[in-house]
Design a protein around this motif. Structure first.
Motif, PDB file in Angstrom:
ATOM      1  N   LEU A 167       0.829  -1.200   0.047  1.00  0.00           N
ATOM      2  CA  LEU A 167      -0.028  -0.035   0.067  1.00  0.00           C
ATOM      3  C   LEU A 167       0.792   1.157  -0.132  1.00  0.00           C
ATOM      4  O   LEU A 167       0.717   2.276  -0.803  1.00  0.00           O
ATOM      5  CB  LEU A 167      -0.843   0.092   1.082  1.00  0.00           C
ATOM      6  N   THR A 170       2.287   1.958  -3.432  1.00  0.00           N
ATOM      7  CA  THR A 170       1.324   2.335  -4.332  1.00  0.00           C
ATOM      8  C   THR A 170       0.989   3.829  -3.956  1.00  0.00           C
ATOM      9  O   THR A 170       0.990   4.698  -4.963  1.00  0.00           O
ATOM     10  CB  THR A 170      -0.198   1.596  -4.192  1.00  0.00           C
ATOM     11  N   ILE A 171       1.081   4.276  -2.780  1.00  0.00           N
ATOM     12  CA  ILE A 171       0.615   5.728  -2.632  1.00  0.00           C
ATOM     13  C   ILE A 171       2.149   6.644  -3.000  1.00  0.00           C
ATOM     14  O   ILE A 171       1.839   7.770  -3.613  1.00  0.00           O
ATOM     15  CB  ILE A 171       0.647   5.778  -0.936  1.00  0.00           C
ATOM     16  N   VAL A 174       2.059   7.220  -6.611  1.00  0.00           N
ATOM     17  CA  VAL A 174       0.837   8.260  -6.907  1.00  0.00           C
ATOM     18  C   VAL A 174       1.476   9.442  -6.855  1.00  0.00           C
ATOM     19  O   VAL A 174       1.222  10.514  -7.516  1.00  0.00           O
ATOM     20  CB  VAL A 174      -0.313   7.867  -6.450  1.00  0.00           C
ATOM     21  N   LYS A 175       1.823   9.615  -5.509  1.00  0.00           N
ATOM     22  CA  LYS A 175       2.478  11.134  -4.939  1.00  0.00           C
ATOM     23  C   LYS A 175       3.474  11.337  -5.846  1.00  0.00           C
ATOM     24  O   LYS A 175       4.068  12.675  -5.868  1.00  0.00           O
ATOM     25  CB  LYS A 175       2.594  10.742  -3.640  1.00  0.00           C
ATOM     26  N   SER A 255      -0.823  10.964   2.080  1.00  0.00           N
ATOM     27  CA  SER A 255      -1.666  10.192   1.356  1.00  0.00           C
ATOM     28  C   SER A 255      -2.890  11.030   1.448  1.00  0.00           C
ATOM     29  O   SER A 255      -3.573  11.130   0.223  1.00  0.00           O
ATOM     30  CB  SER A 255      -1.938   8.870   1.532  1.00  0.00           C
ATOM     31  N   THR A 256      -3.532  11.644   2.528  1.00  0.00           N
ATOM     32  CA  THR A 256      -4.696  12.074   2.502  1.00  0.00           C
ATOM     33  C   THR A 256      -4.644  13.490   3.333  1.00  0.00           C
ATOM     34  O   THR A 256      -3.922  13.742   4.338  1.00  0.00           O
ATOM     35  CB  THR A 256      -5.450  11.369   3.469  1.00  0.00           C
ATOM     36  N   VAL A 275      -8.634   5.376   2.724  1.00  0.00           N
ATOM     37  CA  VAL A 275      -7.261   5.471   2.048  1.00  0.00           C
ATOM     38  C   VAL A 275      -7.014   4.177   1.251  1.00  0.00           C
ATOM     39  O   VAL A 275      -6.725   4.602  -0.019  1.00  0.00           O
ATOM     40  CB  VAL A 275      -6.299   5.770   2.989  1.00  0.00           C
ATOM     41  N   TYR A 279      -6.793   4.411  -3.073  1.00  0.00           N
ATOM     42  CA  TYR A 279      -5.666   3.963  -3.707  1.00  0.00           C
ATOM     43  C   TYR A 279      -5.640   2.697  -4.466  1.00  0.00           C
ATOM     44  O   TYR A 279      -4.992   2.381  -5.362  1.00  0.00           O
ATOM     45  CB  TYR A 279      -4.250   4.144  -2.934  1.00  0.00           C
ATOM     46  N   TRP A 280      -6.478   1.747  -3.939  1.00  0.00           N
ATOM     47  CA  TRP A 280      -6.723   0.437  -4.391  1.00  0.00           C
ATOM     48  C   TRP A 280      -7.948  -0.065  -4.734  1.00  0.00           C
ATOM     49  O   TRP A 280      -8.093  -0.961  -5.180  1.00  0.00           O
ATOM     50  CB  TRP A 280      -6.064  -0.359  -3.212  1.00  0.00           C
ATOM     51  N   GLU A 284      -9.365  -2.448  -1.192  1.00  0.00           N
ATOM     52  CA  GLU A 284      -9.310  -2.370   0.631  1.00  0.00           C
ATOM     53  C   GLU A 284      -9.688  -3.237   0.876  1.00  0.00           C
ATOM     54  O   GLU A 284      -9.482  -3.471   2.419  1.00  0.00           O
ATOM     55  CB  GLU A 284     -10.740  -1.034   0.725  1.00  0.00           C
TER      56      GLU A 284
END
Length: 489
Positions: A167, A170-171, A174-175, A255-256, A275, A279-280, A284
């Motif tokens: 996870l 992945t974050i 993206v970031k 992330s948030t 969250v 992202y997923w 989740e």
């Protein structure tokens, strides 16, 4: 209890499993950010700094005097049986409160699972059903004995670590594509938007994440070569988990937006689930499943720690004899295990009924736990200070047996003052001042009970500690009277 049942890998799984890499994030990240602002990794590192002297004291004492009784045994030996018994009751309370928090958090994720599956069930009903299901499962695992429990913990721990790293990766992916999406702001004190009081309130939650690492000491009677393995496992396990939390909470904080995390917390939601959904998507569900495995590992460890302490005191006739009975080839203290599980179900259910909010119930018990954990840790540092002066003076080291425990005592007492009596006392009664009132009252009852036992049955407070110390050096004559012998199952 069965000797030589837990090897070094099992001990490592126990100390990491009970602090739980995944649950330290899933359960604590949202409430920490709501309390202090977007500085969760800084809070985890500060909590590590506060805990580190105590970790080193545990390691030092476990190396030279391994005992499943830990603080209770060491204080019984160095200060006296009265203090040792009080420490034992505080430890039991600490472990049981830690256990109560676990099925409450399980209920939150169980509700998330039902929402994902579009199963219509009122929120409070889902929380209660989740609490009951988790408690029945954990009782079944613990009653099978330490070997089965440790195997389960290792499997669950490996699964949850892999999912958290996936996870976070992945974050970050993206970031990385967003301007300023990756930065070190969460490590900066200036980002603690809720001020000093909020930061100390968050430290309580950070301390909760670490609490339970000492359960590995409660497995000393079942461990292989505890003098060699327990100290190393305690230090390396705590450091590894702390770095894991600091890194992954940094990613989650990026992330948030903080306001959104605060909103999730106010609604009684676990912030990690939305969250993961963001992202997923349907992935989740993997996070929810990981939460189930991580919480099960913690529940196993806390129930084992509390039940072993209850068993030891009952074996010494300080609690009803029913709890001193062992059953089966695995020599499991079944009555003690069922007592702990029963308390978790009843008190967890009562807190849900009174607060009507799963997150608030979890935070209430979390704050209460830290008070008794800090008292236990203070006792361990005092024992480290005295043990190597009164019992093993030839092993005394200036840094590890004087400077480290003095710093540890100071940090834990300041934590009790600043985070508990100051921050919580000035917080709303619902999850703040009520915690202080209940904890101080309960500690007063325990103190009165020990004093009464001392006056009415002084014969029970003589001789060796309920759980002995494994060492070769005779203990000095004093309040304890006799040499502390290693106790078999």
């Amino acid at each position: 209890m069965k000797a030589d049942a837990i090897g070094p890998l099992g001990l490592a799984a126990l100390v990491i499993g009970i602090t739980s890499p995944a649950i330290g994030l899933y359960a604590m990240w949202g409430p920490i950010e709501a309390a202090a602002g977007p500085v969760a990794p800084l809070v985890f590192l500060a909590a590590l700094a506060i805990n580190l002297p105590t970790v080193l004291s545990y390691a030092s004492l476990s190396r030279h005097a391994p005992s499943a009784g830990a603080a209770a045994t060491w204080l019984w030996t160095t200060v006296g049986p009265t203090t040792g018994l009080l420490a034992g009751l505080v430890m039991i309370t600490y472990f049981i409160m830690g256990a109560i928090t676990v099925p409450l958090m399980f209920g939150l994720f169980f509700r998330d699972l039902l929402d994902w599956a579009h199963i219509p069930l009122p929120g409070m009903a889902a929380l209660v059903i989740g609490l009951l299901l988790h408690s029945v499962l954990t009782a079944w695992i613990c009653l099978r004995g330490a070997e089965a429990s440790i195997r389960t913990t290792i499997v669950l721990m490996l699964i949850e670590v892999a999912v958290v790293f996936a996870l976070s990766a992945t974050i970050l992916w993206v970031k990385a594509g967003q301007p300023g999406g990756i930065n070190l702001g969460p490590f900066l004190p200036a980002h603690a938007s809720q001020g000093v009081a909020g930061f100390w309130a968050a430290i309580l939650l950070g301390m909760l994440a670490f609490s339970g690492f000492d359960a590995v000491a409660a497995s000393a009677e079942e461990a292989k070569a505890p003098q060699e393995h327990v100290p190393r496992v305690v230090i390396l396990g705590v450091l590894a988990v702390a770095l894991f939390w600091a890194f992954n909470s940094w990613v989650l904080t990026l992330s948030t937006p903080p306001d959104q995390v605060i909103a999730y917390n106010a609604q009684g939601l676990s912030a990690i689930t939305p969250v993961a959904r963001a992202y997923w998507g349907w992935g989740e569900l993997i996070v929810v499943a990981t939460a189930f495995t991580g919480l099960t590992a913690i529940y196993i460890g806390t129930v084992q720690g509390a039940s072993r302490m209850i068993f030891a005191l009952a074996r010494h006739r300080l609690l009803p004899a029913t709890f001193a009975r062992l059953q089966g080839d695995k020599r499991v203290p079944s009555a003690a295990v069922l007592l702990v599980i029963g308390i978790c179900v009843v008190l967890g259910g009562v807190s849900l009924g009174l607060l009507r909010n799963g997150v608030d119930a979890f935070v209430w018990w979390s704050n209460a736990l830290v008070f008794f954990a800090a008292l236990t840790y203070t006792g361990v540092n005092v024992a480290n200070l005295l043990y190597f002066r009164r019992v093993l003076p030839e092993r005394f080291g200036m840094v590890r047996n004087l400077i480290v425990p003095v710093v540890g005592v100071g940090l834990n007492l300041y934590l009790i003052y600043a985070a508990f009596f100051s921050s919580l006392w000035n917080a709303p009664f619902r999850t703040g001042r009520s915690v202080v009132v209940v904890c101080v009252g309960l500690f007063g009852v325990q103190l009165a009970a020990v004093v009464a036992l001392r006056l009415l049955h002084p014969d029970l407070l003589v001789g060796a500690a309920p759980i002995g110390v494994d060492h070769k050096t005779p203990l000095p004559k004093g309040e304890g009277g006799a040499r502390a012998e290693g106790v078999g199952g």
